[in-house]
Design a protein around this motif. Structure first.
Motif, PDB file in Angstrom:
ATOM      1  N   LYS A 188      77.150  26.770  83.699  1.00 54.70           N
ATOM      2  CA  LYS A 188      77.479  28.026  83.022  1.00 54.70           C
ATOM      3  C   LYS A 188      78.055  27.771  81.631  1.00 54.70           C
ATOM      4  O   LYS A 188      77.745  28.495  80.679  1.00 54.70           O
ATOM      5  N   ALA A 189      78.885  26.732  81.518  1.00 58.94           N
ATOM      6  CA  ALA A 189      79.413  26.369  80.204  1.00 58.94           C
ATOM      7  C   ALA A 189      78.276  25.959  79.273  1.00 58.94           C
ATOM      8  O   ALA A 189      78.278  26.297  78.080  1.00 58.94           O
ATOM      9  N   PHE A 215      67.838  24.916  74.138  1.00 57.53           N
ATOM     10  CA  PHE A 215      67.324  24.160  75.287  1.00 57.53           C
ATOM     11  C   PHE A 215      68.007  22.795  75.406  1.00 57.53           C
ATOM     12  O   PHE A 215      68.346  22.354  76.514  1.00 57.53           O
ATOM     13  N   LEU A 216      68.198  22.101  74.271  1.00 58.72           N
ATOM     14  CA  LEU A 216      68.829  20.783  74.304  1.00 58.72           C
ATOM     15  C   LEU A 216      70.268  20.879  74.816  1.00 58.72           C
ATOM     16  O   LEU A 216      70.740  20.001  75.558  1.00 58.72           O
ATOM     17  N   THR A 217      70.977  21.940  74.428  1.00 61.32           N
ATOM     18  CA  THR A 217      72.360  22.106  74.869  1.00 61.32           C
ATOM     19  C   THR A 217      72.428  22.389  76.364  1.00 61.32           C
ATOM     20  O   THR A 217      73.275  21.828  77.077  1.00 61.32           O
ATOM     21  N   MET A 218      71.550  23.250  76.865  1.00 60.18           N
ATOM     22  CA  MET A 218      71.488  23.481  78.314  1.00 60.18           C
ATOM     23  C   MET A 218      71.205  22.186  79.053  1.00 60.18           C
ATOM     24  O   MET A 218      71.816  21.890  80.089  1.00 60.18           O
ATOM     25  N   GLU A 224      87.756  25.735  81.089  1.00 61.40           N
ATOM     26  CA  GLU A 224      88.285  24.369  81.075  1.00 61.40           C
ATOM     27  C   GLU A 224      87.214  23.381  80.616  1.00 61.40           C
ATOM     28  O   GLU A 224      87.482  22.461  79.828  1.00 61.40           O
ATOM     29  N   VAL A 225      85.996  23.561  81.105  1.00 60.76           N
ATOM     30  CA  VAL A 225      84.893  22.701  80.688  1.00 60.76           C
ATOM     31  C   VAL A 225      84.660  22.822  79.189  1.00 60.76           C
ATOM     32  O   VAL A 225      84.489  21.816  78.480  1.00 60.76           O
ATOM     33  N   LEU A 226      84.650  24.045  78.676  1.00 58.45           N
ATOM     34  CA  LEU A 226      84.392  24.255  77.253  1.00 58.45           C
ATOM     35  C   LEU A 226      85.499  23.649  76.394  1.00 58.45           C
ATOM     36  O   LEU A 226      85.224  23.080  75.327  1.00 58.45           O
TER      37      LEU A 226
END
Length: 419
Positions: free
Chosen positions: A97-98, A138-141, A218-220
């Motif tokens: 999700k992040a 797409f690369l970030t996902m 927290e992940v972000l």
């Protein structure tokens, strides 16, 4: 009778070697396919359009730091997770999700920056610039998906996604260029190619659920720190080509750029080692022996590369640009192999710093970049070293800087583990 390994250790070693082979093959396919796409570009596009495509690839390289930050964060958090299986599943869902949120944010920023990119890069095609946005998305996902697979040590699936990166770029990107050699079609092929690993990763991680808003935030937050550290590394690892362009004449800066092909090959060659050891570095922050062994492995591959350039300098020159153009560079290709190998060691230590949440790593790397810039300006800018001597001095300075930073960061990690 003595033995270096116990019966219990032997299966683990064999499993590690199998995993290393699988990941190494996947990453090799990815890198070779990316090089193949570039070769197709050089043969199908006119120089002006190839230069524009290279500039856009540079923007993708910068934007891809967010993907690498997400991957490092996901791998670290899952590797250090000690809760139940359901908690681990929820954590993996938070990573995904992040990644989607970060992908959406980068896509919007890229779209809004279209006029700036057109002006900065002198590219008239709106379509080519707009296609940066979905490619970055797409690369970030994919980065968040790779982090979940790496942290969970699902090596075969991780290698499959890496392979899909290369196949997507070569088949769809290269195929688009062969069908219609133009900048717009090259960028369209890249966007479609970037969708392939993201779709595969989504399929492999389907059914993930259970993340809370707090987990995602927290992940972000951690991703921002990891991305900053990686951005500092990529800045110092790529600054030398700018120094060469600014401080050497056109011919010598061209020699330097050609030599960097060797350096980048030596930098990317041992990346599979970093991918494999990163989860264990995160889960065992006090295990300096594991880090030392990884450094030895990366340095060993670098030593093999240096020996190869010493034994076969003419072949190396023929590969990177041709004997007619770059014959003078032949005796010095080993220096670039040393530089690339030094930065490979630094990259490993940087990832170890991220694994152990060392907050000062980025600051030290930025400081190293400032020192390198000042030293290059003094030595090359004042004419102390010129011509091929300037090329040799600059590559020697980059190698020294990378090794000193590696030693400094490693020493900091050792002190952190000892406290």
């Amino acid at each position: 009778m003595s033995s270096d390994t116990t019966p219990e250790q032997e299966p683990r070693r064999l499993a590690f070697l199998r995993s290393a082979t699988v990941v190494a093959v996947g990453m090799a396919i990815m890198n070779v396919a990316a090089y193949g796409f570039t070769l197709i570009g050089t043969h199908t596009l006119v120089p002006e359009q190839f230069g524009a495509m290279t500039a856009l690839l540079g923007l993708l390289l910068i934007g891809n730091v967010a993907s690498l930050g997400l991957q490092a964060t996901g791998a670290r958090q899952l590797a250090t997770h000690t809760g139940s299986g359901d908690d681990a599943a929820a954590l993996g869902d938070a990573m995904l999700k992040a990644g989607r949120r970060a992908a959406l944010g980068l896509t919007v920023v890229s779209l809004l920056a279209t006029p700036l990119f057109m002006w900065m890069l002198h590219i008239d095609s709106v379509v080519s610039i707009l296609l940066l946005a979905p490619t970055l998305g797409f690369l970030t996902m994919m980065g968040s998906q790779l982090g979940v697979l790496q942290g969970s040590q699902r090596w075969t699936e991780l290698a499959a996604v890496y392979t899909a990166v290369g196949v997507g770029r070569l088949v769809l990107g290269g195929g688009a260029l062969l069908l219609h050699p133009s900048l717009d079609w090259a960028m369209l092929g890249l966007a479609l190619g970037a969708a392939v690993p993201a779709l595969l990763g989504g399929f492999l991680l389907r059914g993930s659920r259970g993340a809370t808003t707090g987990h995602v935030k927290e992940v972000l937050r951690e991703t921002v720190h990891g991305t900053h550290t990686l951005l500092a590394f990529f800045a110092i690892a790529n600054a030398d080509v700018l120094f060469a362009r600014a401080l050497l004449d056109g011919r010598d800066s061209g020699y330097y750029a050609a030599g960097l092909i060797v350096a980048k090959a030596c930098l990317f060659l041992p990346q599979f080692v970093i991918v494999l050891v990163f989860p264990s570095l995160a889960s065992s922050p006090g295990d300096t022996l594991r880090l030392r062994r990884a450094i030895v492995a990366v340095a060993g591959l670098g030593a093999c590369s240096v020996i190869g350039t010493l034994v076969l300098p003419n072949l190396i020159v023929a590969i990177i640009g041709g004997k007619e153009k770059y014959a003078a560079l032949g005796p010095y290709t080993w220096l670039f192999a040393v530089s690339g190998s030094a930065y490979a060691v630094l990259q490993l230590v940087v990832y170890a710093a991220i694994a152990q949440q060392e907050k000062r790593a980025a600051l030290l790397i930025w400081l190293g970049l400032v020192v390198l810039a000042v030293a290059a300006g003094i030595v090359l800018g004042t004419g102390i070293a010129t011509g091929l001597n300037g090329v040799k001095v600059l590559v020697a300075m980059t190698s020294t800087c990378a090794l000193l930073l590696s030693a400094g960061l490693a020493a900091g990690l050792h002190r952190q583990a000892s406290t």
